[in-house]
Design a protein around this motif. Structure first.
Motif, PDB file in Angstrom:
ATOM      1  N   ILE A 292     -38.986 -10.287  50.355  1.00 12.45           N
ATOM      2  CA  ILE A 292     -38.973 -10.713  48.939  1.00 12.45           C
ATOM      3  C   ILE A 292     -37.823 -11.696  48.683  1.00 12.45           C
ATOM      4  N   GLY A 293     -36.621 -11.314  49.122  1.00 13.71           N
ATOM      5  CA  GLY A 293     -35.444 -12.158  48.864  1.00 13.71           C
ATOM      6  C   GLY A 293     -35.569 -13.540  49.482  1.00 13.71           C
ATOM      7  N   LEU A 294     -36.169 -13.617  50.678  1.00 13.44           N
ATOM      8  CA  LEU A 294     -36.387 -14.925  51.318  1.00 13.44           C
ATOM      9  C   LEU A 294     -37.856 -15.333  51.295  1.00 13.44           C
TER      10      LEU A 294
ATOM     11  N   THR B 104     -27.381 -14.091  63.458  1.00 17.48           N
ATOM     12  CA  THR B 104     -26.680 -14.975  62.517  1.00 17.48           C
ATOM     13  C   THR B 104     -27.342 -14.840  61.141  1.00 17.48           C
ATOM     14  N   SER B 105     -26.682 -15.357  60.090  1.00 20.24           N
ATOM     15  CA  SER B 105     -27.293 -15.218  58.754  1.00 20.24           C
ATOM     16  C   SER B 105     -28.508 -16.131  58.634  1.00 20.24           C
ATOM     17  N   GLY B 106     -28.584 -17.181  59.465  1.00 20.74           N
ATOM     18  CA  GLY B 106     -29.749 -18.056  59.414  1.00 20.74           C
ATOM     19  C   GLY B 106     -30.919 -17.557  60.238  1.00 20.74           C
TER      20      GLY B 106
ATOM     21  N   SER C 154     -39.672 -19.446  52.042  1.00 23.29           N
ATOM     22  CA  SER C 154     -40.566 -19.760  50.927  1.00 23.29           C
ATOM     23  C   SER C 154     -39.934 -19.529  49.553  1.00 23.29           C
ATOM     24  N   LYS C 155     -38.931 -18.632  49.494  1.00 24.91           N
ATOM     25  CA  LYS C 155     -38.258 -18.403  48.205  1.00 24.91           C
ATOM     26  C   LYS C 155     -37.519 -19.652  47.729  1.00 24.91           C
ATOM     27  N   MET C 156     -37.104 -20.515  48.664  1.00 23.82           N
ATOM     28  CA  MET C 156     -36.361 -21.728  48.279  1.00 23.82           C
ATOM     29  C   MET C 156     -37.221 -22.607  47.371  1.00 23.82           C
TER      30      MET C 156
ATOM     31  N   LEU D 116     -39.650 -21.573  45.522  1.00 20.45           N
ATOM     32  CA  LEU D 116     -39.819 -20.879  44.240  1.00 20.45           C
ATOM     33  C   LEU D 116     -38.637 -21.182  43.324  1.00 20.45           C
ATOM     34  N   LYS D 117     -37.447 -21.227  43.922  1.00 23.28           N
ATOM     35  CA  LYS D 117     -36.257 -21.578  43.120  1.00 23.28           C
ATOM     36  C   LYS D 117     -36.397 -22.997  42.564  1.00 23.28           C
ATOM     37  N   GLY D 118     -36.906 -23.913  43.411  1.00 29.58           N
ATOM     38  CA  GLY D 118     -37.099 -25.284  42.957  1.00 29.58           C
ATOM     39  C   GLY D 118     -38.115 -25.348  41.824  1.00 29.58           C
TER      40      GLY D 118
ATOM     41  N   GLY E 225     -24.973 -22.089  54.328  1.00 29.48           N
ATOM     42  CA  GLY E 225     -26.229 -21.671  53.696  1.00 29.48           C
ATOM     43  C   GLY E 225     -26.246 -21.774  52.185  1.00 29.48           C
ATOM     44  N   LYS E 226     -25.227 -21.220  51.538  1.00 28.55           N
ATOM     45  CA  LYS E 226     -25.212 -21.232  50.056  1.00 28.55           C
ATOM     46  C   LYS E 226     -25.117 -22.667  49.543  1.00 28.55           C
ATOM     47  N   PHE E 227     -24.268 -23.458  50.215  1.00 24.99           N
ATOM     48  CA  PHE E 227     -24.083 -24.856  49.803  1.00 24.99           C
ATOM     49  C   PHE E 227     -25.399 -25.625  49.968  1.00 24.99           C
ATOM     50  N   SER E 228     -26.123 -25.366  51.076  1.00 29.19           N
ATOM     51  CA  SER E 228     -27.371 -26.100  51.293  1.00 29.19           C
ATOM     52  C   SER E 228     -28.410 -25.713  50.240  1.00 29.19           C
ATOM     53  N   ASN E 229     -28.430 -24.443  49.852  1.00 23.49           N
ATOM     54  CA  ASN E 229     -29.329 -24.038  48.757  1.00 23.49           C
ATOM     55  C   ASN E 229     -29.007 -24.807  47.478  1.00 23.49           C
TER      56      ASN E 229
ATOM     57  N   VAL F 134     -30.735  -4.489  57.974  1.00 24.39           N
ATOM     58  CA  VAL F 134     -30.847  -5.157  56.668  1.00 24.39           C
ATOM     59  C   VAL F 134     -32.039  -4.535  55.954  1.00 24.39           C
ATOM     60  N   GLU F 135     -31.955  -4.415  54.635  1.00 22.44           N
ATOM     61  CA  GLU F 135     -33.077  -3.942  53.818  1.00 22.44           C
ATOM     62  C   GLU F 135     -34.276  -4.898  54.032  1.00 22.44           C
ATOM     63  N   PRO F 136     -35.452  -4.426  54.524  1.00 19.19           N
ATOM     64  CA  PRO F 136     -36.577  -5.351  54.777  1.00 19.19           C
ATOM     65  C   PRO F 136     -36.944  -6.222  53.572  1.00 19.19           C
ATOM     66  N   ALA F 137     -36.788  -5.680  52.366  1.00 23.42           N
ATOM     67  CA  ALA F 137     -37.158  -6.462  51.168  1.00 23.42           C
ATOM     68  C   ALA F 137     -36.315  -7.721  51.029  1.00 23.42           C
ATOM     69  N   LYS F 138     -35.125  -7.714  51.638  1.00 24.70           N
ATOM     70  CA  LYS F 138     -34.315  -8.946  51.570  1.00 24.70           C
ATOM     71  C   LYS F 138     -35.052 -10.103  52.253  1.00 24.70           C
ATOM     72  N   PHE F 139     -35.675  -9.805  53.392  1.00 23.80           N
ATOM     73  CA  PHE F 139     -36.394 -10.867  54.112  1.00 23.80           C
ATOM     74  C   PHE F 139     -37.758 -11.161  53.465  1.00 23.80           C
TER      75      PHE F 139
HETATM   76  N1  COA Z   1     -34.580  -6.890  47.942  1.00 21.88           N
HETATM   77  C1  COA Z   1     -34.940  -8.086  47.409  1.00 21.88           C
HETATM   78  N2  COA Z   1     -34.152  -9.202  47.478  1.00 21.88           N
HETATM   79  C2  COA Z   1     -32.990  -9.103  48.123  1.00 21.88           C
HETATM   80  C3  COA Z   1     -32.551  -7.888  48.701  1.00 21.88           C
HETATM   81  C4  COA Z   1     -33.401  -6.748  48.580  1.00 21.88           C
HETATM   82  N3  COA Z   1     -33.089  -5.561  49.114  1.00 21.88           N
HETATM   83  N4  COA Z   1     -31.354  -8.099  49.261  1.00 21.88           N
HETATM   84  C5  COA Z   1     -31.028  -9.397  49.041  1.00 21.88           C
HETATM   85  N5  COA Z   1     -32.035 -10.002  48.356  1.00 21.88           N
HETATM   86  C6  COA Z   1     -32.120 -11.402  47.928  1.00 21.88           C
HETATM   87  C7  COA Z   1     -30.824 -11.952  47.350  1.00 21.88           C
HETATM   88  O1  COA Z   1     -30.669 -11.593  45.995  1.00 21.88           O
HETATM   89  C8  COA Z   1     -31.067 -13.447  47.544  1.00 21.88           C
HETATM   90  O2  COA Z   1     -31.926 -13.923  46.548  1.00 21.88           O
HETATM   91  P1  COA Z   1     -31.474 -15.138  45.599  1.00 21.88           P
HETATM   92  O3  COA Z   1     -31.143 -16.266  46.519  1.00 21.88           O
HETATM   93  O4  COA Z   1     -32.661 -15.399  44.766  1.00 21.88           O
HETATM   94  O5  COA Z   1     -30.277 -14.660  44.854  1.00 21.88           O
HETATM   95  C9  COA Z   1     -31.829 -13.503  48.854  1.00 21.88           C
HETATM   96  O6  COA Z   1     -32.341 -12.183  49.078  1.00 21.88           O
HETATM   97  C10 COA Z   1     -30.974 -13.893  50.049  1.00 21.88           C
HETATM   98  O7  COA Z   1     -29.828 -13.098  50.031  1.00 21.88           O
HETATM   99  P2  COA Z   1     -28.408 -13.685  50.447  1.00 21.88           P
HETATM  100  O8  COA Z   1     -27.401 -12.623  50.308  1.00 21.88           O
HETATM  101  O9  COA Z   1     -28.155 -14.975  49.754  1.00 21.88           O
HETATM  102  O10 COA Z   1     -28.717 -13.965  51.997  1.00 21.88           O
HETATM  103  P3  COA Z   1     -27.845 -14.566  53.141  1.00 21.88           P
HETATM  104  O11 COA Z   1     -26.396 -14.522  52.820  1.00 21.88           O
HETATM  105  O12 COA Z   1     -28.311 -13.895  54.383  1.00 21.88           O
HETATM  106  O13 COA Z   1     -28.252 -16.112  53.177  1.00 21.88           O
HETATM  107  C11 COA Z   1     -29.635 -18.023  53.565  1.00 21.88           C
HETATM  108  C12 COA Z   1     -29.590 -16.573  53.067  1.00 21.88           C
HETATM  109  C13 COA Z   1     -30.998 -18.642  53.264  1.00 21.88           C
HETATM  110  C14 COA Z   1     -28.572 -18.863  52.856  1.00 21.88           C
HETATM  111  C15 COA Z   1     -29.402 -18.041  55.089  1.00 21.88           C
HETATM  112  O14 COA Z   1     -30.493 -17.407  55.683  1.00 21.88           O
HETATM  113  C16 COA Z   1     -29.239 -19.419  55.683  1.00 21.88           C
HETATM  114  O15 COA Z   1     -28.123 -19.917  55.778  1.00 21.88           O
HETATM  115  N6  COA Z   1     -30.372 -20.087  56.080  1.00 21.88           N
HETATM  116  C17 COA Z   1     -30.358 -21.400  56.661  1.00 21.88           C
HETATM  117  C18 COA Z   1     -30.101 -22.523  55.660  1.00 21.88           C
HETATM  118  C19 COA Z   1     -31.231 -22.811  54.746  1.00 21.88           C
HETATM  119  O16 COA Z   1     -32.334 -22.403  54.970  1.00 21.88           O
HETATM  120  N7  COA Z   1     -30.933 -23.592  53.695  1.00 21.88           N
HETATM  121  C20 COA Z   1     -31.915 -23.941  52.706  1.00 21.88           C
HETATM  122  C21 COA Z   1     -31.795 -25.337  52.187  1.00 21.88           C
HETATM  123  S1  COA Z   1     -32.443 -26.556  53.310  1.00 21.88           S
END
Ligand code: COA
Length: 403
Positions: free
Chosen positions: A54-56, A166-168, A256-258, A260-262, A217-221, A47-52
């Motif tokens: 910056i993205g998360l 897993t995605s989580g 921590s990004k969650m 920020l969204k809030g 995951g998406k639904f919980s967000n 996975v692109e490190p920035a996803k974890f």
């Molecule tokens: N550089 C920067 N950001 C990047 C990136 C990159 N190369 N690649 C992806 N991202 C960003 C995405 O745009 C997304 O940001 P956004 O949500 O602001 O749009 C973020 O990284 C996550 O990417 P996404 O494709 O949605 O990740 P995912 O499908 O792996 O799912 C979770 C992420 C959090 C839903 C998943 O980890 C999960 O299910 N976690 C457990 C549930 C949870 O924590 N729920 C929260 C509510 S309690």
């Protein structure tokens, strides 16, 4: 000084009205001494490190070795802040968790024994996903309103486990937060303004037969943000407050990004200067969470500790809003107000040293530790000593043994 309007009015059994401030007197967190680096984990998962990062918004993830379970972590979070007088005054221990180790026996009973608390005490475990510690706090306030001389120990403790690959997985973590609740608190008054909202949904859950969480995951967000909107709208209606009334906001941070969204959802309600100020406070509130990961019930309170330890311009009298969210789901919006001298009560140096002294694991070692399991057939396992004050020492006859 905090004004009288913040004080609780409580009519006691003989009809006498008492006013008092009730809130957080001390608070401290614990996280295990090993972690995995999120960039390395990203590379291992292709996975692109920035996803974890910056993205998360996560840079490190705490890993619980087999010797640190939710009970030992809870005791490790609490012991540094408790004096002998506190242990005598505590007559109620509430452990909020969704990582319970037994379906019947409350983890608070183990914690009570490990910490040497006054035997004439209540001990209970509370559950509603990541929300339980919040109801623990509110219950503590009600208890102290009735028993002003008592103190309540509220602990949030969890190991977030979604499973390898897993995605989580990127939102795992481990740790505990302990808060001592009393009258005339020296950190913050818990204001009587909470607005809660409950709805029956399946966004995150863990069936009894599973050691891993199920998550949509998406639904919980989406639900996290939707519940925020609901409780915030109702809070404004009931209190006539606006976002401008808060010096900072602390969010439940599964990552921590969650939060920020809030925050971004609410920011358009204030001018640009206030937006910048609240964003700066938010950055302080996620410093520790970025390095620990998700600790479920404790995540909001770890963020509060991060804010208090890291923010440069908080002052007595400032009000901080807290958004608690537990999947399933319950959302709650409430506030606390800082009191004179709160900085003297912070354990910022201890927190910083704990994080800085941790050992980084390779991804391969993290995977090995993650897969270690306790026997489930009643056989004996003796675990080697770790470096913490309290640890799981082993299991025998289906019983957990601590030292
Ligand atoms: N550089 C920067 N950001 C990047 C990136 C990159 N190369 N690649 C992806 N991202 C960003 C995405 O745009 C997304 O940001 P956004 O949500 O602001 O749009 C973020 O990284 C996550 O990417 P996404 O494709 O949605 O990740 P995912 O499908 O792996 O799912 C979770 C992420 C959090 C839903 C998943 O980890 C999960 O299910 N976690 C457990 C549930 C949870 O924590 N729920 C929260 C509510 S309690």
């Amino acid at each position: 000084m905090i004004g009288d309007k913040l004080r609780y009015t409580y009519r006691n059994d003989v009809g006498r009205v008492t006013n008092m401030n009730i809130g957080i007197d001390k608070l401290h967190f614990f996280t295990p001494h090993v972690y995995v680096d999120m960039e390395e984990l990203a590379e291992a998962r292709d996975v692109e490190p920035a996803k974890f990062t910056i993205g998360l918004g996560q840079t490190q993830q705490a890993v619980a070795p087999i010797t640190q379970d939710p009970v030992s972590m809870a005791a490790n979070a609490a012991w540094p802040i408790l004096t002998d007088d506190d242990k005598e005054a505590i007559d109620f221990i509430i452990v909020g968790s969704e990582s319970g180790v037994d379906q019947s026996k409350a983890m608070a009973v183990h914690v009570h024994q490990l910490l040497g608390i006054n035997p004439f005490a209540r001990a209970i475990e509370m559950k509603e996903a990541c929300y339980a510690a919040t109801v623990g706090l509110q219950t503590a306030v009600s208890h102290i309103a009735r028993h002003p001389e008592s103190k309540v120990l509220v602990i949030a403790t969890d190991i977030a486990r979604y499973g390898l690959n897993t995605s989580g997985e990127s939102t795992q973590g481990a740790g505990a937060v302990a808060m001592l609740i009393s009258k005339d608190p020296r950190v913050a008054v818990i204001n009587d303004d909470a607005v809660s909202y409950t709805g029956d949904i399946y966004d995150f859950w863990r069936p009894n037969y599973s050691t891993y969480a199920q998550v949509d995951g998406k639904f919980s967000n989406e639900q996290y943000l939707s519940y925020l909107e609901t409780v915030w709208t109702e809070y404004k209606k009931r209190t006539n407050k606006t976002l401008a009334d808060f010096k900072a906001l602390a969010f439940h941070l599964p990552y921590s990004k969650m939060g920020l969204k809030g925050l971004r959802q609410l920011l358009p309600e204030v001018d640009e200067a206030k937006q910048a100020a609240l964003t700066e406070q938010f950055e302080a509130s996620r410093v520790y969470n970025k390095r620990v990961g998700n600790i479920y019930t404790g995540s909001l309170y770890l963020s509060l500790i991060s804010l208090l330890d890291q923010s440069q311009d908080l002052q007595a009298g400032d009000t901080i809003a807290l958004y608690s969210y537990g999947s399933g789901a319950v959302g709650e919006f409430f506030s606390i107000t800082l009191v004179e001298g709160f900085k003297d009560m912070l354990a910022d140096e201890s927190h910083q040293a704990m994080l800085d002294n941790r050992i980084q694991l390779s991804v391969a070692d993290y995977e090995l530790i993650f897969q270690e399991e306790l026997p489930t057939d009643g056989s004996q396992l003796v675990l080697s000593e770790d470096e913490e004050q309290f640890q799981l020492a082993g299991v025998e006859d289906h019983k957990r043994l601590y030292k």
